[in-house]
Scaffold this motif. Structure first.
Motif, PDB file in Angstrom:
ATOM      1  N   THR A   1      12.484  18.560  26.582  1.00 31.73           N
ATOM      2  CA  THR A   1      11.553  18.209  25.514  1.00 31.73           C
ATOM      3  C   THR A   1      11.568  19.230  24.384  1.00 31.73           C
ATOM      4  O   THR A   1      11.779  20.408  24.608  1.00 31.73           O
ATOM      5  CB  THR A   1      10.124  18.158  26.082  1.00 31.73           C
ATOM      6  OG1 THR A   1       9.851  19.411  26.702  1.00 31.73           O
ATOM      7  CG2 THR A   1       9.996  17.069  27.120  1.00 31.73           C
TER       8      THR A   1
ATOM      9  N   ALA B   1       0.628  15.904  23.371  1.00 33.95           N
ATOM     10  CA  ALA B   1       2.087  15.819  23.277  1.00 33.95           C
ATOM     11  C   ALA B   1       2.503  14.502  22.637  1.00 33.95           C
ATOM     12  O   ALA B   1       1.757  13.515  22.619  1.00 33.95           O
ATOM     13  CB  ALA B   1       2.709  15.940  24.666  1.00 33.95           C
TER      14      ALA B   1
ATOM     15  N   SER C   1       7.306  20.869  24.871  1.00 32.88           N
ATOM     16  CA  SER C   1       6.589  21.375  26.040  1.00 32.88           C
ATOM     17  C   SER C   1       5.891  22.679  25.676  1.00 32.88           C
ATOM     18  O   SER C   1       6.343  23.425  24.806  1.00 32.88           O
ATOM     19  CB  SER C   1       7.543  21.598  27.214  1.00 32.88           C
ATOM     20  OG  SER C   1       7.948  20.348  27.736  1.00 32.88           O
TER      21      SER C   1
ATOM     22  N   SER D   1       7.054  15.578  27.454  1.00 30.86           N
ATOM     23  CA  SER D   1       5.992  16.547  27.699  1.00 30.86           C
ATOM     24  C   SER D   1       4.690  15.822  28.022  1.00 30.86           C
ATOM     25  O   SER D   1       4.382  14.783  27.429  1.00 30.86           O
ATOM     26  CB  SER D   1       5.785  17.430  26.468  1.00 30.86           C
ATOM     27  OG  SER D   1       4.665  18.278  26.659  1.00 30.86           O
TER      28      SER D   1
ATOM     29  N   ASN E   1      12.880  21.229  31.371  1.00 32.28           N
ATOM     30  CA  ASN E   1      12.304  20.353  30.346  1.00 32.28           C
ATOM     31  C   ASN E   1      13.328  20.040  29.268  1.00 32.28           C
ATOM     32  O   ASN E   1      13.902  20.959  28.656  1.00 32.28           O
ATOM     33  CB  ASN E   1      11.080  21.028  29.709  1.00 32.28           C
ATOM     34  CG  ASN E   1       9.869  20.996  30.621  1.00 32.28           C
ATOM     35  OD1 ASN E   1       9.637  20.022  31.323  1.00 32.28           O
ATOM     36  ND2 ASN E   1       9.085  22.070  30.610  1.00 32.28           N
TER      37      ASN E   1
ATOM     38  N   GLY F   1       9.342  24.418  25.038  1.00 37.77           N
ATOM     39  CA  GLY F   1       9.791  23.265  24.254  1.00 37.77           C
ATOM     40  C   GLY F   1      10.963  23.612  23.338  1.00 37.77           C
ATOM     41  O   GLY F   1      10.956  24.623  22.651  1.00 37.77           O
TER      42      GLY F   1
END
Length: 288
Positions: free
Chosen positions: A39, A81, A42, A76, A37, A46
């Motif tokens: 992001t 999100a 997340s 995400s 990820n 995250g």
């Protein structure tokens, strides 16, 4: 007309191969897909890997732990999100795909996006698979773009709009519902020239906990045995919430479910914890 899921035939004996940018990948032995990820938001990781250095280091770890596919996600899709445009996704990806390809040329890269424009960018950077959680429903150009790239396309069952993605629906028979969706969408994809299709039942997206456990036990009936199945249950709330645990504390329970779906014919496990899933896969292969 099918009356219930018990009339379907399990798909655990089927063999498959997919063409990833000219590289024929056999799925006789199931594969581990490691989640990367990019992001900041997340639900369980995250902000950990959203720089080039951190992403490259995590990609290396996932591959060393046993992943053969890296699933790169610039956005995400957890409840509530931040919503990104395709342009913002592309900006977030930056050079990460090409860097990973250069550093780890044997790694297969899947791009997790519901935007055709992001897929086109990723294709030029060297991705090998398209992972579209929307089933082509959030961008009308997605199926056409998948056909143009000729990349394998991961088709997920999900509610028909971004806003309703996580609205929980109790289906009369979740397995039949998912199969009806797969039948319709795979027909559209095949007609457009997308030949390599992987099916994802969509755990964690708009389904009750009861229906998701039902799907776990009926994985072998999904997709009529025509296409390989990808199962993504890693750190999902239908596992940890009933147990009163956090997403990071359910490895033992998750691996039991992974073994269950492998025994029913799942060909790809999409996971955060690659080493643990690899151990489960090794135990499964020893039992065969």
């Amino acid at each position: 007309m099918l009356s219930n899921s018990q009339t379907l035939k399990p798909s655990n004996a089927q063999t498959y191969s997919i063409n990833c940018n000219g590289r024929l990948v056999q799925l006789d032995t199931p594969k581990i897909m490691g989640i990367l990820n990019l992001t900041p938001d997340s639900f369980s990781d995250g902000g950990k890997f959203n720089t080039e250095k951190a992403a490259l280091e995590h990609a290396e770890k996932l591959l060393k732990d046993g992943a053969e596919i890296l699933d790169i996600g610039p956005q995400s899709t957890r409840p509530n999100a931040e919503f990104l445009s395709a342009e913002e996704e592309i900006s977030r990806i930056g050079n990460i795909i090409s860097m990973i390809k250069k550093e780890f040329p044997e790694a297969l890269i899947s791009l997790d996006t519901f935007y055709a424009a992001t897929v086109k960018f990723g294709f030029n950077e060297g991705i090998d698979l398209i992972n579209d959680i929307s089933g082509g429903q959030y961008d009308t150009e997605m199926f056409n773009t998948a056909a143009e790239t000729k990349l394998p396309y991961i088709l997920m069952h999900v509610n028909p709009s971004y806003k309703t993605m996580h609205d929980k629906i109790k289906f009369e028979d979740i397995t039949l519902e998912v199969n009806r969706y797969f039948a319709k969408k795979t027909k559209e994809l095949l007609e457009k020239g997308v030949n390599d299709i992987i099916l994802d039942p969509g755990f964690g997206f708009g389904k009750t906990g009861e229906d998701q456990m039902k799907m776990i036990h009926e994985v072998g009936y999904l997709g009529f045995g025509k296409f390989p199945l990808l199962i993504g249950i890693s750190r999902k709330s239908f596992i940890y919430k009933p147990l009163g645990k956090s997403p990071l504390d359910i490895n033992e329970e998750t691996q039991k479910l992974h073994m269950n779906v492998l025994e029913q014919g799942a060909k790809i496990l999409r996971v955060h914890d690659v080493a643990e899933a690899k151990e489960t896969l090794a135990r499964f292969l020893r039992k065969k």
